[in-house]
Design a protein around this motif. Sequence first.
Motif, PDB file in Angstrom:
ATOM      1  N   ALA A 172       0.848  -1.195   0.000  1.00  0.00           N
ATOM      2  CA  ALA A 172       0.000   0.000   0.000  1.00  0.00           C
ATOM      3  C   ALA A 172       0.888   1.251   0.000  1.00  0.00           C
ATOM      4  O   ALA A 172       1.906   1.278  -0.695  1.00  0.00           O
ATOM      5  CB  ALA A 172      -0.957  -0.037   1.192  1.00  0.00           C
TER       6      ALA A 172
ATOM      7  N   GLY B   4      -7.747   7.740  -4.427  1.00  0.00           N
ATOM      8  CA  GLY B   4      -7.224   7.481  -3.083  1.00  0.00           C
ATOM      9  C   GLY B   4      -6.828   8.762  -2.363  1.00  0.00           C
ATOM     10  O   GLY B   4      -7.338   9.846  -2.653  1.00  0.00           O
TER      11      GLY B   4
ATOM     12  N   LEU C  54      -0.982   1.887  -4.880  1.00  0.00           N
ATOM     13  CA  LEU C  54      -2.302   1.335  -5.192  1.00  0.00           C
ATOM     14  C   LEU C  54      -2.155  -0.108  -5.671  1.00  0.00           C
ATOM     15  O   LEU C  54      -1.132  -0.478  -6.259  1.00  0.00           O
ATOM     16  CB  LEU C  54      -2.990   2.186  -6.264  1.00  0.00           C
ATOM     17  CG  LEU C  54      -3.441   3.586  -5.807  1.00  0.00           C
ATOM     18  CD1 LEU C  54      -3.983   4.381  -6.987  1.00  0.00           C
ATOM     19  CD2 LEU C  54      -4.500   3.496  -4.699  1.00  0.00           C
ATOM     20  N   THR C  55      -3.164  -0.912  -5.398  1.00  0.00           N
ATOM     21  CA  THR C  55      -3.109  -2.338  -5.702  1.00  0.00           C
ATOM     22  C   THR C  55      -2.847  -2.574  -7.193  1.00  0.00           C
ATOM     23  O   THR C  55      -3.526  -2.018  -8.055  1.00  0.00           O
ATOM     24  CB  THR C  55      -4.430  -3.018  -5.299  1.00  0.00           C
ATOM     25  OG1 THR C  55      -4.590  -2.871  -3.882  1.00  0.00           O
ATOM     26  CG2 THR C  55      -4.413  -4.497  -5.650  1.00  0.00           C
TER      27      THR C  55
ATOM     28  N   THR D 116      -4.874  -0.314   1.893  1.00  0.00           N
ATOM     29  CA  THR D 116      -5.771  -0.643   0.784  1.00  0.00           C
ATOM     30  C   THR D 116      -6.627  -1.803   1.268  1.00  0.00           C
ATOM     31  O   THR D 116      -6.306  -2.444   2.281  1.00  0.00           O
ATOM     32  CB  THR D 116      -5.016  -1.078  -0.502  1.00  0.00           C
ATOM     33  OG1 THR D 116      -4.272  -2.280  -0.212  1.00  0.00           O
ATOM     34  CG2 THR D 116      -4.077   0.005  -1.005  1.00  0.00           C
TER      35      THR D 116
END
Length: 368
Positions: A35, A72, A139-140, A205
Amino acid sequence: MPQPPEVAAKAYLLLDVTTGQVLASKNPDQPVEPASLTKLMTAYLVFDALKAGKISLTQTFGVSERAWKMPGSRMFIDPKMQVPVEDLIKGMIVQSGNDATVALAEGVGGSLERFVQLMNQQAKALGMANTSYKNPEGLTEAGHTTTARDLATLATRLMNDFPQYVPYYSIQRYRYPGTPAANDTNRNLLLFRDPTVDGLKTGHTDAAGYCLVATAKRPVQGLGDGPAGQRRLLSVLLGATSENARAAESQKLLNWGYTAFDTVRLLAPGQAAAEPRIWKGKSNTVKLGRPEGVVVSVPAGEGARLKSEVVRPDPLVAPLQRGQSVGTLRVTMGAGGVVAEVPLAVLETVEESGVFGRAWDAIRLWIQ
């Protein structure tokens, strides 16, 4: 060794940064999503560019459409702005702004893709063998993984290599002029709960859970005055269930590390652990130690029962250069368990002797 507390997390590692010892861990090499802990590597490269004079804190970077539209956590900057590097750093660290992070990555790397290449190259150079970056913000994304151990390596090197920039991580509140006033609070709750905590970074996340790399400095009797007399611990906690849980579990780990272990100075800075015989040199002996001295963490109350032994190659033959690694100091407890193995270095250069001296020592070595 002391039994660590129950910690509600998928993985964790507690490192004594002062001594380099891992005090406790759970699944330290299990691949996890980092994350926003990813931003520690982004910061490392930004700080490196500052140190090298490639960029400055006062210069400004533009904000691309890509940075502006990042989902985000955000700093709330837009393409009409030219934002000073220092403000982007604060936005990345305090607000965990994905927009600020992308703006920095594009400004330092020339492109986001090139910056990610630099991240992976730096990870390899630091020995982070189980880390792979796909983006600078965290971010994933498939294949974007690290481990608790690699994060501890990164955080330690970040603090050691760029001490002048570490204070950014203790900023409790910051926002860029013109951005929402409510978006000003550092998500690291320990900065507000524990005055000895001075960093470092949160992450969250859905896939990673709630994560926190926390570090604290507390004074320790017997280590000296000022910064030299402080002991730094670092906790890496991954996969907690909430913002409050990651703070509470990290606090639990740090407190346990400070109370369950004592810090003992075995060698003062520059003090020799041994002065063994050296052959074919202008001096007959060589001093082995560490310029910064040797400090170890031991279970509370065990300090008086420590034993140490120098393990080194034999014979030692000149020349040996100052700083050259030669042997280790093995530290054991009274019960026989190894506490630490500390690399030793040559404290003073020993040059080769003349032709006659080398020949005479060669004969004596052969007779031995």
